[in-house]
Scaffold this active site. Structure first.
Site, PDB file in Angstrom:
ATOM      1  N   GLN A 190      69.947  48.978 112.698  1.00 55.14           N
ATOM      2  CA  GLN A 190      68.846  48.220 112.087  1.00 55.14           C
ATOM      3  C   GLN A 190      68.396  48.710 110.705  1.00 55.14           C
ATOM      4  O   GLN A 190      67.524  48.075 110.106  1.00 55.14           O
ATOM      5  CB  GLN A 190      67.617  48.161 113.013  1.00 55.14           C
ATOM      6  CG  GLN A 190      67.848  47.416 114.311  1.00 55.14           C
ATOM      7  CD  GLN A 190      66.572  46.990 114.997  1.00 55.14           C
ATOM      8  OE1 GLN A 190      66.414  45.846 115.386  1.00 55.14           O
ATOM      9  NE2 GLN A 190      65.630  47.901 115.150  1.00 55.14           N
ATOM     10  N   ASP A 191      68.925  49.803 110.213  1.00 57.73           N
ATOM     11  CA  ASP A 191      68.504  50.262 108.881  1.00 57.73           C
ATOM     12  C   ASP A 191      69.687  50.842 108.119  1.00 57.73           C
ATOM     13  O   ASP A 191      69.602  51.922 107.532  1.00 57.73           O
ATOM     14  CB  ASP A 191      67.389  51.307 109.008  1.00 57.73           C
ATOM     15  CG  ASP A 191      66.693  51.576 107.667  1.00 57.73           C
ATOM     16  OD1 ASP A 191      66.829  50.735 106.759  1.00 57.73           O
ATOM     17  OD2 ASP A 191      66.034  52.620 107.537  1.00 57.73           O
ATOM     18  N   LEU A 192      70.793  50.101 108.121  1.00 53.72           N
ATOM     19  CA  LEU A 192      71.979  50.550 107.405  1.00 53.72           C
ATOM     20  C   LEU A 192      71.800  50.249 105.921  1.00 53.72           C
ATOM     21  O   LEU A 192      71.647  49.100 105.518  1.00 53.72           O
ATOM     22  CB  LEU A 192      73.227  49.837 107.945  1.00 53.72           C
ATOM     23  CG  LEU A 192      74.550  50.415 107.454  1.00 53.72           C
ATOM     24  CD1 LEU A 192      74.819  51.754 108.116  1.00 53.72           C
ATOM     25  CD2 LEU A 192      75.694  49.458 107.728  1.00 53.72           C
TER      26      LEU A 192
END
Length: 582
Positions: free
Chosen positions: A402-404
């Site tokens: 979710q936070d690449l």
């Protein structure tokens, strides 16, 4: 027991008028962290009467379910864990039949029915194959929650249309129900439910509410008295209390570890020797350290270097932030990939709230992009492939990062790529056990977040793929495929107006087919992206023929800039022609 899942269970089985009992049943009630992460499981199986080994099949099915389910990853959802265990049991039973004397006659092989109930957090998960039944008590009657897989030919003839071990693969019915305190579930074989009226079962449960084993025996006795000719088995489960959904129970440690004052480096901290500070922001403070109180920058004689991550000073009163901070090490210990940051070796008792991970000596992908503004295509492919391998390690465990983004990707001195920072990661198994843990907040960085997040939808593997596509696009072009417009598009209509900026317009030549792969990976509609990260990575290496029909699309759709440039050129030529004619 307040704040915990507590269930009362009663069970009874009897061969009845038959020489042997081919039914088998069981239940497991774990405690502590396993109770929170996996829940309570009950299972009931009925071996087919035409087979001399039906009882062995039912016993094997129940035992394998109850033991193997608890061996699956606690990051997996109940559905994934149970279905994989049941699939494995089906394959084993079918293989045993194929090796036996009746290899081509499933009616005489290792075949049984199976119904299982998993109670986790505030939900009940039902798995069903065959004609055992699962009921829920509603007032003075029973609500049937499963459908019999029995094919009726006539009043005298019927057969099982679906059974465990009858074929190489099996279709499993699955149902998810919300729980309330006081709910009562009943699992029973046909020897019971075909002969005892629902009201008699509910009355027996009500009369012996303090001893559900006694209630189960009374139901079986009534079935025998009413002439049941079959084996008889019944399980009763009553929900006494439900958990609070506290993620601390999942972590296997108290969630009240104090946050320490911000330490100074060099110096000592909780048994570690701090060497220097690596990073500090409004979200966290990270230090390079070694195990022990002595040792220099190289680690000395005290072991390898580690990175200690401490919670932000400014967010230590934020409960949601602290819960996610605690989850990071939990996640790191469950992913075994050379392309995902590893947790440090366990064993040290902590006195404060922090995480310890391996130390990656290198630079972030963001710094690498600054240092390499015009990378060659093969280098980009190599980095993206390593990121993709790391993402697949998350996805195999039903985790979505979710936070690449470039800041959360490290490249070490040998060129190895690792995904770091799991503060936004969602885990299917944790979401089930603590539904309040994941809320609708957009946890990732908006420039790389998939459009569906801005519609309030949960993240999926394709959401991570979108972020990977944006990162790849930025490595090749130095910009973002939609600029800053994705975060502004908060409705489907607005997202439908998003226009992809082709990667072909720039200082470097990007092949058309590679631009098509990027366009698909970052499509605003997740259903129109690649199905898996591996598919996107494959499309970065060779042209995908599926994209060829798109060449018939109008130029204004394929490449708006090229369309207007071409139109402007044509108009310019016409104007020059008219001027010359005058």
């Amino acid at each position: 027991m307040s704040g915990k899942l507590a269930v009362s269970i009663g069970q009874h089985s009897d061969p009845g008028r038959k020489d042997r009992n081919q039914d088998f049943h069981g239940a497991l009630l774990p405690e502590g962290r396993v109770l929170a992460s996996k829940g309570i499981a009950l299972a009931l199986a009925d071996g087919i009467s035409s087979s001399a080994v039906g009882g062995i099949a039912s016993e094997s099915a129940v035992k394998s379910f109850l033991t193997d389910y608890y061996c699956t990853s606690d990051a997996w959802s109940v559905k994934t864990s149970a279905q994989r265990v049941i699939d494995a049991a089906n394959s084993w039973l079918h293989a045993e039949t194929r090796r036996g004397r009746h290899a081509h006659d499933p009616d005489r092989g290792y075949v049984c029915t199976l119904s299982a109930l998993v109670l986790k957090s505030r939900s009940a998960h039902l798995f069903h194959i065959g004609d055992c039944r699962v009921f829920r008590v509603v007032g003075e009657t029973l609500e049937q929650l499963t459908e019999d897989h029995r094919v009726v030919i006539s009043s005298q003839e019927n057969y099982l249309g679906r059974a465990l071990g009858a074929a190489p693969s099996v279709e499993i019915d699955y149902r998810l129900l919300d729980l309330s305190p006081g709910d009562v579930f009943v699992l029973a074989t046909d020897g019971v439910y075909e002969h005892v009226p629902p009201r008699s079962i509910t009355q027996a449960i009500a009369a012996s509410s303090g001893d559900l084993d006694l209630a189960a025996r009374r139901v079986v006795e009534e079935a025998l008295a009413r002439g049941s000719p079959d084996n008889l088995t019944i399980q009763i489960a009553r929900i006494d209390t439900l958990p609070d959904g506290d993620v601390g129970d999942l972590l296997g440690r108290t969630d009240t570890l104090p946050a320490s004052p911000l330490p100074e480096a060099p110096g000592d901290f909780d048994g570690y020797r701090l060497l220097r500070q690596l990073h500090s922001s409004s979200r966290s403070h990270i230090f390079l350290a070694t195990n022990g109180e002595t040792g220099g920058e190289t680690g000395g004689e005290t072991g390898e270097k580690v990175a200690l991550k401490l919670p932000s000073i400014d967010l230590r009163e934020n409960e949601a932030y602290l819960r996610r901070f605690m989850m990071e090490e939990w996640i790191a210990r469950r992913i075994g990939s050379p392309h995902v940051l590893k947790a440090a070796a366990p064993g040290r008792r902590q006195n404060f709230l922090y995480t310890a991970t391996e130390y990656v000596e290198g630079r972030t992908l963001r710094q690498w992009m600054f240092d390499n503004p015009h990378p060659d295509l093969e280098t980009v492919r190599g980095i993206v492939e390593q990121i993709g391998k790391g993402l697949r390690a998350f996805h195999r465990l039903e985790m979505v990062h979710q936070d690449l983004r470039p800041e959360n990707i490290m490249i070490d001195r040998d060129g190895a790529v690792k995904i770091i920072d799991f503060g936004s990661t969602t885990v299917a198994g944790v979401r089930e056990a603590a539904p309040e843990f994941d809320d609708d907040e957009i946890l990732g960085t908006v420039q790389y977040a998939a459009p569906e997040y801005f519609l309030g939808h949960p993240g999926t593997e394709r959401s991570d793929l979108f972020s990977l596509g944006v990162v790849t696009y930025e490595m090749l072009t130095g910009r973002l495929p939609y600029g800053a417009e994705v975060a502004k598009a908060r409705s489907r209509k607005a997202q439908g107006r998003l226009r992809y900026a082709t990667a072909r317009n720039g200082s470097r030549r990007i092949p058309d087919w590679l631009d098509d792969a990027l366009r698909r990976a970052v499509h605003p509609d997740p259903l129109k992206r690649h199905e898996a990260v591996s598919e996107f990575i494959a499309d970065l290496r060779r042209p995908n023929p599926d994209y060829l029909p798109d060449r018939s699309a109008p130029l204004i759709e394929r490449d708006p800039l090229a369309f207007w440039q071409t139109l402007s050129l044509i108009l310019a030529v016409v104007i020059v022609f008219l001027v010359v004619r005058r």
